[in-house]
Write a protein that holds these residues in place. Structure first.
Motif, mmCIF file in Angstrom:
data_model
loop_
_atom_site.group_PDB
_atom_site.id
_atom_site.type_symbol
_atom_site.label_atom_id
_atom_site.label_comp_id
_atom_site.label_asym_id
_atom_site.label_seq_id
_atom_site.Cartn_x
_atom_site.Cartn_y
_atom_site.Cartn_z
ATOM 1 N N GLY A 132 0.799 -1.225 0.000
ATOM 2 C CA GLY A 132 0.000 0.000 0.000
ATOM 3 C C GLY A 132 0.827 1.268 0.000
ATOM 4 O O GLY A 132 0.304 2.350 0.275
ATOM 5 N N ILE A 133 2.117 1.168 -0.325
ATOM 6 C CA ILE A 133 2.969 2.358 -0.365
ATOM 7 C C ILE A 133 2.597 3.229 -1.555
ATOM 8 O O ILE A 133 2.699 4.450 -1.514
ATOM 9 N N TYR A 134 2.152 2.597 -2.627
ATOM 10 C CA TYR A 134 1.665 3.309 -3.788
ATOM 11 C C TYR A 134 0.595 2.458 -4.458
ATOM 12 O O TYR A 134 0.481 1.257 -4.190
ATOM 13 N N THR A 135 -0.198 3.077 -5.322
ATOM 14 C CA THR A 135 -1.236 2.359 -6.056
ATOM 15 C C THR A 135 -0.886 2.387 -7.539
ATOM 16 O O THR A 135 -0.175 3.280 -8.011
ATOM 17 N N ILE A 136 -1.396 1.409 -8.269
ATOM 18 C CA ILE A 136 -1.074 1.260 -9.681
ATOM 19 C C ILE A 136 -2.327 1.474 -10.528
ATOM 20 O O ILE A 136 -3.408 1.009 -10.178
ATOM 21 N N SER A 137 -2.159 2.167 -11.638
ATOM 22 C CA SER A 137 -3.270 2.439 -12.541
ATOM 23 C C SER A 137 -3.755 1.146 -13.204
ATOM 24 O O SER A 137 -3.022 0.158 -13.259
ATOM 25 N N PRO A 138 -4.995 1.138 -13.711
ATOM 26 C CA PRO A 138 -5.529 -0.069 -14.356
ATOM 27 C C PRO A 138 -4.674 -0.584 -15.508
ATOM 28 O O PRO A 138 -4.601 -1.801 -15.732
ATOM 29 N N ASP A 139 -4.000 0.312 -16.248
ATOM 30 C CA ASP A 139 -3.169 -0.148 -17.361
ATOM 31 C C ASP A 139 -1.770 -0.562 -16.916
ATOM 32 O O ASP A 139 -0.926 -0.921 -17.752
ATOM 33 N N ARG A 140 -1.498 -0.482 -15.603
ATOM 34 C CA ARG A 140 -0.236 -0.940 -14.998
ATOM 35 C C ARG A 140 0.966 -0.086 -15.410
ATOM 36 O O ARG A 140 2.103 -0.485 -15.170
ATOM 37 N N ARG A 141 0.725 1.088 -15.962
ATOM 38 C CA ARG A 141 1.841 1.927 -16.406
ATOM 39 C C ARG A 141 2.190 3.041 -15.422
ATOM 40 O O ARG A 141 3.281 3.630 -15.526
ATOM 41 N N THR A 142 1.297 3.358 -14.491
ATOM 42 C CA THR A 142 1.502 4.512 -13.622
ATOM 43 C C THR A 142 1.376 4.138 -12.148
ATOM 44 O O THR A 142 0.412 3.484 -11.755
ATOM 45 N N ALA A 143 2.349 4.572 -11.354
ATOM 46 C CA ALA A 143 2.307 4.392 -9.903
ATOM 47 C C ALA A 143 1.997 5.737 -9.263
ATOM 48 O O ALA A 143 2.605 6.759 -9.606
ATOM 49 N N VAL A 144 1.063 5.736 -8.329
ATOM 50 C CA VAL A 144 0.667 6.966 -7.642
ATOM 51 C C VAL A 144 1.056 6.864 -6.175
ATOM 52 O O VAL A 144 0.639 5.939 -5.469
ATOM 53 N N THR A 145 1.860 7.803 -5.729
ATOM 54 C CA THR A 145 2.320 7.852 -4.344
ATOM 55 C C THR A 145 1.817 9.140 -3.709
ATOM 56 O O THR A 145 1.903 10.208 -4.326
ATOM 57 N N GLU A 146 1.279 9.059 -2.493
ATOM 58 C CA GLU A 146 0.824 10.251 -1.767
ATOM 59 C C GLU A 146 1.368 10.237 -0.345
ATOM 60 O O GLU A 146 1.465 9.177 0.278
ATOM 61 N N ARG A 147 1.685 11.409 0.149
ATOM 62 C CA ARG A 147 2.174 11.564 1.520
ATOM 63 C C ARG A 147 1.579 12.839 2.127
ATOM 64 O O ARG A 147 1.432 13.850 1.432
ATOM 65 N N ILE A 148 1.279 12.796 3.407
ATOM 66 C CA ILE A 148 0.937 13.996 4.169
ATOM 67 C C ILE A 148 2.168 14.358 4.990
ATOM 68 O O ILE A 148 2.677 13.531 5.753
ATOM 69 N N VAL A 149 2.663 15.580 4.819
ATOM 70 C CA VAL A 149 3.905 15.966 5.486
ATOM 71 C C VAL A 149 3.767 17.344 6.125
ATOM 72 O O VAL A 149 3.028 18.201 5.635
ATOM 73 N N PRO A 150 4.484 17.579 7.223
ATOM 74 C CA PRO A 150 4.522 18.930 7.807
ATOM 75 C C PRO A 150 5.351 19.832 6.902
ATOM 76 O O PRO A 150 6.215 19.362 6.151
ATOM 77 N N THR A 151 5.101 21.123 6.973
ATOM 78 C CA THR A 151 5.767 22.059 6.060
ATOM 79 C C THR A 151 6.938 22.804 6.695
ATOM 80 O O THR A 151 7.516 23.683 6.048
#
Length: 213
Positions: A132-151
């Motif tokens: 669950g560190i990143y998710t993969i698009s249905p076509d398996r070509r794109t990885a999506v990573t999200e983070r909440i971070v302090p500024t």
């Protein structure tokens, strides 16, 4: 890792639904809801009003990008880790490449999002997908990573490492902060020592690709 709060969301929706039912009942009876002290109850915002309030709050504290760079990570003569800017490099096993963004804002936290697009699906996206560190698009070509971070540091970054069997050719990394596109990095990975490694059966050897931050 994508952070989700389903329980908190469910509780919020339940509270909003209850408040809406109370207001409807009061409207039918011609009375106004009151709190335990006999005063007027706090008005409940509709979803559209809440979204508008969020947009207004974000507009009051914009994101100022100081610099946004992409390249290959390495070390200088003193051993200090640095980023060598480039948009074209050879496939070398475990070679780290990625980006960093320095920014200013008055927001206490931000959500950054990276969309890493490959020219074709890789043999594997590594263990990060199952974790669950990143998710993969249905076509398996794109990885999506999200983070909440302090500024407070005003700095975000992410890197990946080349693994045997990863695609060669044009790549893209799109970086967002709180939904705002900060930079669309375009780069090319060329044939190199890493791209030539194959398994005994003639196919590409599967590697353990994944982000390292």
């Amino acid at each position: 890792m994508i952070l989700r709060r389903p329980l908190a969301l469910a509780a919020t929706l339940t509270a909003v639904a209850a408040a809406a039912a109370l207001l409807a009942a009061c409207a039918a009876s011609g009375s106004a809801p009151t709190d335990s002290g006999g005063g007027s109850a706090v008005a409940v915002q509709t979803p559209s009003q809440s979204a508008a309030s969020t947009r207004e709050a974000l507009a009051k504290h914009p994101i100022e990008v100081v610099t946004a760079q992409f390249g290959v990570f390495g070390a200088d003569p003193t051993g200090r880790r640095v980023l060598f800017e480039t948009d074209n490099f050879p496939a070398i096993n475990a070679a780290p490449y990625g980006w960093y963004v320095m920014f200013k804002t008055q927001r206490p936290t931000v959500v950054w999002r990276e969309e890493f697009e490959l020219p074709e699906p890789p043999p594997t996206w590594g263990p990060g997908e199952a974790m669950g560190i990143y998710t993969i698009s249905p076509d398996r070509r794109t990885a999506v990573t999200e983070r909440i971070v302090p500024t407070r540091l005003g700095f975000i970054a992410n890197e990946w490492r080349y693994a045997p069997g990863d695609p060669i050719g044009a790549h893209a990394m799109r970086v967002y902060i709180d939904g705002q596109l900060i930079k669309d990095f375009r780069f090319k990975i060329e044939e190199g020592p890493g791209s030539e490694e194959r398994n005994p059966h003639g196919g590409m050897r599967r590697g353990g690709r994944g982000p390292t931050t």
